[in-house]
Design a protein around this motif. Structure first.
Motif, PDB file in Angstrom:
ATOM      1  N   VAL A 130      81.826  26.715  13.318  1.00 32.04           N
ATOM      2  CA  VAL A 130      80.460  27.012  14.143  1.00 32.04           C
ATOM      3  C   VAL A 130      79.407  27.444  13.497  1.00 32.04           C
ATOM      4  O   VAL A 130      78.288  27.063  13.579  1.00 32.04           O
ATOM      5  N   ALA A 131      79.774  28.456  12.756  1.00 34.54           N
ATOM      6  CA  ALA A 131      78.623  29.375  12.084  1.00 34.54           C
ATOM      7  C   ALA A 131      77.996  28.422  10.937  1.00 34.54           C
ATOM      8  O   ALA A 131      76.838  28.426  10.902  1.00 34.54           O
ATOM      9  N   ILE A 165      71.575  27.679   0.284  1.00 38.99           N
ATOM     10  CA  ILE A 165      70.832  27.599   1.635  1.00 38.99           C
ATOM     11  C   ILE A 165      72.040  27.540   2.650  1.00 38.99           C
ATOM     12  O   ILE A 165      71.354  28.313   3.811  1.00 38.99           O
ATOM     13  N   ALA A 166      73.127  27.330   2.564  1.00 34.16           N
ATOM     14  CA  ALA A 166      73.847  27.383   3.500  1.00 34.16           C
ATOM     15  C   ALA A 166      74.770  29.029   3.349  1.00 34.16           C
ATOM     16  O   ALA A 166      75.523  29.367   4.311  1.00 34.16           O
ATOM     17  N   ALA A 167      74.334  29.570   2.362  1.00 36.60           N
ATOM     18  CA  ALA A 167      75.045  30.979   2.376  1.00 36.60           C
ATOM     19  C   ALA A 167      74.819  31.947   3.347  1.00 36.60           C
ATOM     20  O   ALA A 167      75.867  32.661   3.898  1.00 36.60           O
ATOM     21  N   PRO A 168      73.646  32.091   4.074  1.00 34.34           N
ATOM     22  CA  PRO A 168      73.591  32.858   5.270  1.00 34.34           C
ATOM     23  C   PRO A 168      74.633  32.559   6.550  1.00 34.34           C
ATOM     24  O   PRO A 168      75.238  33.186   7.022  1.00 34.34           O
ATOM     25  N   GLY A 169      74.812  31.185   6.689  1.00 30.99           N
ATOM     26  CA  GLY A 169      75.813  30.812   7.452  1.00 30.99           C
ATOM     27  C   GLY A 169      77.156  31.120   7.187  1.00 30.99           C
ATOM     28  O   GLY A 169      78.082  31.442   7.850  1.00 30.99           O
ATOM     29  N   ILE A 170      77.564  30.833   5.868  1.00 30.43           N
ATOM     30  CA  ILE A 170      78.803  31.238   5.526  1.00 30.43           C
ATOM     31  C   ILE A 170      79.109  32.635   5.599  1.00 30.43           C
ATOM     32  O   ILE A 170      80.064  33.269   5.754  1.00 30.43           O
ATOM     33  N   GLY A 171      78.140  33.544   5.003  1.00 26.55           N
ATOM     34  CA  GLY A 171      78.106  34.740   5.216  1.00 26.55           C
ATOM     35  C   GLY A 171      78.590  35.346   6.805  1.00 26.55           C
ATOM     36  O   GLY A 171      79.262  36.201   6.883  1.00 26.55           O
ATOM     37  N   ALA A 172      77.633  34.670   7.638  1.00 30.77           N
ATOM     38  CA  ALA A 172      77.887  35.327   8.689  1.00 30.77           C
ATOM     39  C   ALA A 172      79.270  34.729   9.698  1.00 30.77           C
ATOM     40  O   ALA A 172      79.987  35.544  10.364  1.00 30.77           O
ATOM     41  N   GLY A 173      79.710  33.600   9.088  1.00 31.47           N
ATOM     42  CA  GLY A 173      81.157  33.234   9.292  1.00 31.47           C
ATOM     43  C   GLY A 173      82.427  34.045   8.965  1.00 31.47           C
ATOM     44  O   GLY A 173      83.224  34.471   9.573  1.00 31.47           O
TER      45      GLY A 173
END
Length: 244
Positions: A130-131, A165-173
């Motif tokens: 989801v993140a 670009i996707a790193a913030p979402g991956i880090g949050a997940g």
């Protein structure tokens, strides 16, 4: 929301008169000087950290791949997959823990470290998907097209454009998965066997006493979490300043 954490921090300096650390009796640093002074607490903490790290690693890798597949491609069963991913998030932990326990019993798998790890990967996976998926859907495909126009290979485009670009979402997940895994008790209790994680140690200690060392470790984890958030926020602000 912060008040319970402050209470935990306060009673980590308490000098309890007996087994239970529920009443303030006096200030002391003994628990902070010897945070592993209670038998079994160090082993349970190490076990929880190992399971949390491994489950975060596996859930993040699998969840990122699933998120990109769902966010970028159209395939048969995509809608069903989206629906099934929300089942672990909406299902009560008691039901999921009992279901996984039944599955392991039917497969004649011995309960222990690996059954806990599998169970944690299963319920952390949905949160990672989801993140990361939210981040993938918000990405501008023109940036990747521009990289390809500049003769970047698919691998270079992914590593230098898509992944950052996707790193913030991956880090949050990943952070969410680590938190969920580290403090889980219900699902772990159904699939642990003789393995004792830190939340299970705390639950067991509450039956016969609550040493202040539990509060020390809880306070330390709280400060570490705050430090991670602050560092991430500072780095984000610096990047925005450089971009502007």
């Amino acid at each position: 929301m912060t008040l319970p954490n402050l209470v935990v921090l306060l009673f980590s300096f308490n000098d309890p008169n007996g087994k239970f650390n529920y009443t303030w009796n006096g200030f002391t640093l003994d628990a902070w000087k010897d945070p592993f002074g209670v038998a079994g607490i160090k082993d349970s903490l190490i076990t929880s950290l190992e399971i949390a790290f491994l489950s975060t690693l596996f859930a993040t890798v699998l969840g990122t791949a699933v998120a990109f597949a769902l966010g970028r491609y159209r395939f048969r069963g995509r809608g069903l997959t989206n629906t099934l991913l929300f089942v672990p998030m909406s299902m009560p932990e008691v039901v999921m823990g009992a279901s996984l326990g039944t599955l392991f019993l039917n497969m004649r798998i011995s309960f222990g470290f690996w059954t806990i790890l599998i169970a944690h990967v299963m319920f952390c996976l949905s949160f990672v998907v989801v993140a990361v998926k939210a981040r993938v859907l918000g990405m501008d495909p023109k940036l990747e097209e521009a990289a390809q126009d500049l003769y970047a290979s698919p691998t270079q485009t992914f590593l230098r454009v898509t992944l950052p670009i996707a790193a913030p979402g991956i880090g949050a997940g990943a952070l969410l998965a680590f938190s969920l895994s580290f403090d889980d008790f219900v699902i772990t209790n159904f699939n642990s066997g003789d393995t004792v994680t830190f939340p299970m140690f705390v639950w067991g200690a509450a039956q016969r006493g609550t040493p202040p060392q539990i509060n020390v470790i809880g306070s330390a984890m709280f400060f570490i979490a705050i430090a991670v958030v602050i560092v991430g926020q500072v780095r984000t602000n610096r990047r925005k300043q450089k971009a502007s």
